[in-house]
Design a protein around this motif. Sequence first.
Motif, PDB file in Angstrom:
ATOM      1  N   ILE A 229       0.858  -1.180   0.000  1.00  0.00           N
ATOM      2  CA  ILE A 229       0.000   0.000   0.000  1.00  0.00           C
ATOM      3  C   ILE A 229       0.895   1.231   0.000  1.00  0.00           C
ATOM      4  O   ILE A 229       1.866   1.297   0.748  1.00  0.00           O
ATOM      5  N   VAL A 230       0.574   2.178  -0.874  1.00  0.00           N
ATOM      6  CA  VAL A 230       1.363   3.407  -0.976  1.00  0.00           C
ATOM      7  C   VAL A 230       0.425   4.600  -1.129  1.00  0.00           C
ATOM      8  O   VAL A 230      -0.774   4.448  -1.375  1.00  0.00           O
ATOM      9  N   ARG A 231       0.991   5.759  -1.002  1.00  0.00           N
ATOM     10  CA  ARG A 231       0.299   7.015  -1.309  1.00  0.00           C
ATOM     11  C   ARG A 231       1.056   7.646  -2.475  1.00  0.00           C
ATOM     12  O   ARG A 231       2.221   8.003  -2.333  1.00  0.00           O
ATOM     13  N   PRO A 232       0.436   7.756  -3.650  1.00  0.00           N
ATOM     14  CA  PRO A 232       1.149   8.320  -4.793  1.00  0.00           C
ATOM     15  C   PRO A 232       1.388   9.819  -4.616  1.00  0.00           C
ATOM     16  O   PRO A 232       0.651  10.495  -3.884  1.00  0.00           O
ATOM     17  N   CYS A 233       2.418  10.309  -5.291  1.00  0.00           N
ATOM     18  CA  CYS A 233       2.674  11.744  -5.277  1.00  0.00           C
ATOM     19  C   CYS A 233       1.616  12.430  -6.143  1.00  0.00           C
ATOM     20  O   CYS A 233       0.909  11.767  -6.918  1.00  0.00           O
ATOM     21  N   PRO A 234       1.459  13.740  -6.027  1.00  0.00           N
ATOM     22  CA  PRO A 234       0.434  14.449  -6.816  1.00  0.00           C
ATOM     23  C   PRO A 234       0.556  14.229  -8.326  1.00  0.00           C
ATOM     24  O   PRO A 234      -0.462  14.105  -9.012  1.00  0.00           O
ATOM     25  N   GLU A 235       1.773  14.155  -8.849  1.00  0.00           N
ATOM     26  CA  GLU A 235       1.956  13.908 -10.287  1.00  0.00           C
ATOM     27  C   GLU A 235       1.388  12.550 -10.684  1.00  0.00           C
ATOM     28  O   GLU A 235       0.753  12.408 -11.733  1.00  0.00           O
ATOM     29  N   GLN A 236       1.639  11.533  -9.859  1.00  0.00           N
ATOM     30  CA  GLN A 236       1.131  10.197 -10.153  1.00  0.00           C
ATOM     31  C   GLN A 236      -0.387  10.172 -10.042  1.00  0.00           C
ATOM     32  O   GLN A 236      -1.062   9.579 -10.886  1.00  0.00           O
ATOM     33  N   GLU A 237      -0.936  10.814  -9.020  1.00  0.00           N
ATOM     34  CA  GLU A 237      -2.397  10.860  -8.887  1.00  0.00           C
ATOM     35  C   GLU A 237      -3.037  11.482 -10.112  1.00  0.00           C
ATOM     36  O   GLU A 237      -4.065  11.002 -10.596  1.00  0.00           O
ATOM     37  N   LYS A 238      -2.429  12.532 -10.635  1.00  0.00           N
ATOM     38  CA  LYS A 238      -2.958  13.200 -11.823  1.00  0.00           C
ATOM     39  C   LYS A 238      -2.944  12.269 -13.028  1.00  0.00           C
ATOM     40  O   LYS A 238      -3.876  12.265 -13.827  1.00  0.00           O
ATOM     41  N   ARG A 239      -1.904  11.450 -13.147  1.00  0.00           N
ATOM     42  CA  ARG A 239      -1.803  10.509 -14.270  1.00  0.00           C
ATOM     43  C   ARG A 239      -2.906   9.457 -14.262  1.00  0.00           C
ATOM     44  O   ARG A 239      -3.250   8.915 -15.305  1.00  0.00           O
ATOM     45  N   PHE A 240      -3.439   9.152 -13.103  1.00  0.00           N
ATOM     46  CA  PHE A 240      -4.538   8.184 -13.034  1.00  0.00           C
ATOM     47  C   PHE A 240      -5.800   8.715 -13.692  1.00  0.00           C
ATOM     48  O   PHE A 240      -6.655   7.950 -14.118  1.00  0.00           O
ATOM     49  N   GLY A 241      -5.951  10.019 -13.763  1.00  0.00           N
ATOM     50  CA  GLY A 241      -7.152  10.596 -14.355  1.00  0.00           C
ATOM     51  C   GLY A 241      -8.317  10.546 -13.394  1.00  0.00           C
ATOM     52  O   GLY A 241      -8.185  10.206 -12.219  1.00  0.00           O
ATOM     53  N   ALA A 242      -9.464  10.905 -13.928  1.00  0.00           N
ATOM     54  CA  ALA A 242     -10.676  10.963 -13.115  1.00  0.00           C
ATOM     55  C   ALA A 242     -11.075   9.573 -12.628  1.00  0.00           C
ATOM     56  O   ALA A 242     -11.075   8.618 -13.403  1.00  0.00           O
ATOM     57  N   PRO A 243     -11.412   9.472 -11.354  1.00  0.00           N
ATOM     58  CA  PRO A 243     -11.855   8.167 -10.829  1.00  0.00           C
ATOM     59  C   PRO A 243     -13.320   7.927 -11.175  1.00  0.00           C
ATOM     60  O   PRO A 243     -14.052   8.861 -11.517  1.00  0.00           O
ATOM     61  N   PRO A 244     -13.770   6.693 -11.077  1.00  0.00           N
ATOM     62  CA  PRO A 244     -15.195   6.427 -11.248  1.00  0.00           C
ATOM     63  C   PRO A 244     -15.978   7.091 -10.113  1.00  0.00           C
ATOM     64  O   PRO A 244     -15.438   7.301  -9.022  1.00  0.00           O
ATOM     65  N   ALA A 245     -17.222   7.423 -10.365  1.00  0.00           N
ATOM     66  CA  ALA A 245     -18.048   8.046  -9.327  1.00  0.00           C
ATOM     67  C   ALA A 245     -18.466   7.017  -8.276  1.00  0.00           C
ATOM     68  O   ALA A 245     -18.438   7.304  -7.077  1.00  0.00           O
ATOM     69  N   THR A 246     -18.836   5.830  -8.742  1.00  0.00           N
ATOM     70  CA  THR A 246     -19.301   4.795  -7.811  1.00  0.00           C
ATOM     71  C   THR A 246     -18.745   3.432  -8.211  1.00  0.00           C
ATOM     72  O   THR A 246     -18.349   3.208  -9.354  1.00  0.00           O
ATOM     73  N   VAL A 247     -18.736   2.526  -7.252  1.00  0.00           N
ATOM     74  CA  VAL A 247     -18.412   1.123  -7.474  1.00  0.00           C
ATOM     75  C   VAL A 247     -19.531   0.322  -6.823  1.00  0.00           C
ATOM     76  O   VAL A 247     -19.758   0.434  -5.614  1.00  0.00           O
TER      77      VAL A 247
END
Length: 149
Positions: free
Chosen positions: A107-125
């Motif tokens: 388990i990690v916490r990505p840096c802001p640059e990495q979070e941005k690369r993931f793009g928009a998350p889904p609204a719901t699961v």
Amino acid sequence: MSFDELSATGTLRRVVTGSRDRSGPIELLGRVAYGRLATSVRALPFLAVARHIVSDGRILLRMHSGFGHHEACDGSVVAYGADNYNDAASRTGDALWSVQFTGPAEIVRPCPEQEKRFGAPPATVNGEPFAPAYLRVYPHFVTQHTLDF
């Protein structure tokens, strides 16, 4: 076939054994956004969908934390796979490919640059608000398979 292996020094090294596509399997993951994470919980196997990015030869996964799958993977060896099978590649004569790898996850916490690369998350699961959890996987054994048309 080609595969990447992690050396004793922690460097990712590509090994090619005859595939026409000479790009590294890990590099192929950058062409698709989602894959499937496989591990086991209480000796029962399960698959979970995950969004991935490649960063410094490691794979970062974003998944929904509401199921606790990330906690089951933390500190364990997992398998991850992605492919372009839903692409129209076979209609244009391009190769279809799949990449699978195994390695330890944490388990990690990505840096802001990495979070941005993931793009928009889904609204719901499954009707619940998406709550992200992140894993870093160190690929130790990587395989690539291609289907040529």
